[in-house]
Design an enzyme around this catalytic site. Structure first.
Site, PDB file in Angstrom:
ATOM      1  NE  ARG A 143      -3.671   0.397   2.355  1.00 13.33           N
ATOM      2  CZ  ARG A 143      -3.852   1.194   3.414  1.00 13.33           C
ATOM      3  NH1 ARG A 143      -3.333   0.892   4.574  1.00 13.33           N
ATOM      4  NH2 ARG A 143      -4.552   2.301   3.299  1.00 13.33           N
ATOM      5  CE  LYS A 174       1.162  -5.061   6.594  1.00 12.37           C
ATOM      6  NZ  LYS A 174       0.891  -3.754   6.002  1.00 12.37           N
ATOM      7  NE  ARG A 203       1.586   6.192  10.830  1.00  7.51           N
ATOM      8  CZ  ARG A 203       2.136   7.196  10.178  1.00  7.51           C
ATOM      9  NH1 ARG A 203       2.507   8.274  10.821  1.00  7.51           N
ATOM     10  NH2 ARG A 203       2.370   7.112   8.885  1.00  7.51           N
TER      11      ARG A 203
HETATM   12  C1  BTN Z   1       0.415  -3.709   2.342  1.00  2.03           C
HETATM   13  O1  BTN Z   1       1.225  -2.823   2.067  1.00  2.03           O
HETATM   14  O2  BTN Z   1       0.067  -3.927   3.500  1.00  2.03           O
HETATM   15  C2  BTN Z   1      -0.189  -4.554   1.251  1.00  2.03           C
HETATM   16  C3  BTN Z   1       0.736  -5.637   0.785  1.00  2.03           C
HETATM   17  C4  BTN Z   1       0.140  -6.572  -0.262  1.00  2.03           C
HETATM   18  C5  BTN Z   1       1.129  -7.590  -0.745  1.00  2.03           C
HETATM   19  C6  BTN Z   1       0.520  -8.600  -1.669  1.00  2.03           C
HETATM   20  S1  BTN Z   1       1.609  -9.944  -1.991  1.00  2.03           S
HETATM   21  C7  BTN Z   1       0.537 -10.527  -3.233  1.00  2.03           C
HETATM   22  C8  BTN Z   1       0.044  -9.323  -3.989  1.00  2.03           C
HETATM   23  N1  BTN Z   1       0.963  -8.942  -5.033  1.00  2.03           N
HETATM   24  C9  BTN Z   1       1.515  -7.755  -4.812  1.00  2.03           C
HETATM   25  O3  BTN Z   1       2.344  -7.198  -5.548  1.00  2.03           O
HETATM   26  N2  BTN Z   1       1.048  -7.231  -3.653  1.00  2.03           N
HETATM   27  C10 BTN Z   1       0.086  -8.110  -3.041  1.00  2.03           C
END
Ligand code: BTN
Length: 319
Positions: free
Chosen positions: A116, A181, A314
Site C-alpha cells: 500500500r 503485522k 496509527r
Molecule cells: C500492504 O502494504 O500492507 C499490502 C501488501 C500486499 C502484498 C501482496 S503480496 C501478493 C500481492 N501482489 C503484490 O504485488 N502485492 C500483493
C-alpha cells in the site's frame, strides 16, 4: 530451475549424475543451475563429495495438485510462477488479455511486490504466500464497498484455523498478531467500477519467514507464532475456501452484514488514533466502520466517516 528444485526439495542428498539423468542434462549443466539457485534464490546447497547435493532445509513448493488435494469446495484456475514482478500485476495483465475470472495467481517470489501507499512488499523465495485473486465485478460500486475489509476477515479466519491466537485487524486491512503485522492486503482495480471491472485481491502472508533485514516495521509470521513449518499449499486451499464463503456473503448482503463482526475483530476499537494521509493527520477515537467499510472516527465529540486507499491509522500515544 523449478524442475531441479522439485528434485531437491525433500532435503535429501542427490548425486549430480542422478539429477542430470532426471533432467536430461549434463552434470555441468546441473552444477550451473545449482549455482543459480544459490545466487538468485538465496538458498544454501550442501555439496558433499561422494554424496552429492542437498538443500540446507527442505522446501515446501507451491503445487496445484497439492492445493487441489486440500481443497474442499470449487476451485479457481491457478497460475503458479517461480518468480514474477508482482502477482497483482500479473493478475491485471491476464485479465486484460482476456483470461476469464475468477482465477488465482501465486508466486514463489516477487521481484517488485507491491504494498500500500507505494511501498514494496518483501517477497523472499518459497517462504511466504503471494496470492492474487482476480474477480470480475458487474454489480457496480456496492460490490466493492468494504471488500478489502472482508478479505481481512477471511485471512484472519484462515490464520485462526492454523492455530494462531490473538489475530486481529487494523483498519482498513492489516492483519496483526500481538501488534505485529502478519498480512498485507492490496486491492487493485481496472475497468469502470460503476459498471464492469476487474478487481485483484492481493494478499501477502508471512508464512515461514523467520528473519528479514529488509522489513522496516514490526512483523511476525505464522511459523514464528505457532513454532512449526506451515504447508503453504494447505494455506492456499483454506484461504480460498474462506474467501469463497465470505465473498458470496458480501455479494449477497453487502458490507453491512459484516460491520459488527469486523468491529469485534478491530484491535483499536474505542482507542485514541491518528488517521494519516501524507502530511495530514486527524486525531480522534476509532468508533468502528460504517456500512461501506469507511472508518468512523469521533473528532471532538462528532463522528465522521473516512475512506480511501491512501489513508493509514496509527495508535496515538499522548504521553
Ligand atoms: C500492504 O502494504 O500492507 C499490502 C501488501 C500486499 C502484498 C501482496 S503480496 C501478493 C500481492 N501482489 C503484490 O504485488 N502485492 C500483493
Amino acid at each position: 530451475m523449478l524442475k531441479l528444485l522439485n528434485l531437491l526439495k525433500d532435503g535429501r542428498f542427490h548425486s549430480g549424475e542422478a539429477l542430470g539423468a532426471a533432467l536430461g542434462v549434463s552434470r555441468s549443466a546441473v552444477w550451473k543451475q545449482l549455482q543459480h539457485i544459490e545466487s538468485d534464490l538465496n538458498l544454501t546447497i550442501h555439496k558433499v563429495r561422494g554424496r552429492g547435493y542437498q538443500l540446507s532445509t527442505p522446501l515446501n513448493l507451491l503445487d496445484s495438485a497439492a492445493i487441489a488435494e486440500f481443497a474442499l469446495g470449487d476451485q479457481w484456475p491457478v497460475f503458479i510462477h517461480e518468480s514474477i514482478d508482482s502477482t497483482n500485476a500479473e493478475g491485471l495483465r491476464l485479465a486484460a488479455d482476456g483470461q476469464a475470472a475468477p482465477f488465482l495467481v501465486l508466486a514463489e517470489r516477487q521481484s517488485a511486490g507491491r504494498g500500500r501507499r507505494g511501498r514494496q512488499w518483501i517477497s523472499p523465495f518459497a517462504e511466504n504466500l503471494y496470492y492474487s485473486l482476480v474477480l470480475r465485478v458487474e454489480g457496480g460500486m456496492r460490490q466493492l464497498e468494504g471488500l478489502s475489509l472482508v478479505v481481512g476477515l477471511a485471512v484472519m479466519r484462515s490464520l485462526q484455523a492454523f492455530g494462531l491466537k490473538d489475530v486481529g485487524l487494523k483498519w482498513p486491512n492489516d492483519v496483526l498478531v500481538n501488534g505485529r503485522k502478519i498480512t498485507g492486503i492490496l486491492l487493485e482495480l481496472v475497468g469502470d467500477p460503476a459498471d464492469v471491472c476487474h478487481v485483484v485481491l492481493g494478499i501477502g502472508i508471512n508464512v515461514n519467514m523467520l528473519s528479514s533485514e529488509q522489513i522496516d516495521q514490526q512483523w511476525t509470521s505464522m511459523r514464528g507464532e505457532v513454532g512449526r513449518v506451515i504447508d503453504r499449499n494447505h494455506l492456499v486451499a483454506l484461504l480460498s475456501q474462506q474467501l469463497q464463503h465470505e465473498l458470496a456473503r458480501h455479494r449477497r448482503y453487502g458490507f453491512a452484514a459484516f460491520q459488527e463482526e469486523w468491529e469485534q475483530a478491530h484491535l483499536w476499537q474505542g482507542q485514541k488514533v491518528s488517521l494519516v494521509a501524507g502530511t495530514t493527520r486527524i486525531d480522534g477515537i476509532a468508533r468502528g466502520v460504517d456500512g461501506q467499510g469507511g472508518l468512523r472516527l469521533e473528532i471532538d465529540g462528532v463522528e465522521k466517516s473516512f475512506s480511501g486507499g491512501e489513508l493509514s491509522l496509527r495508535l496515538r500515544n499522548d504521553s
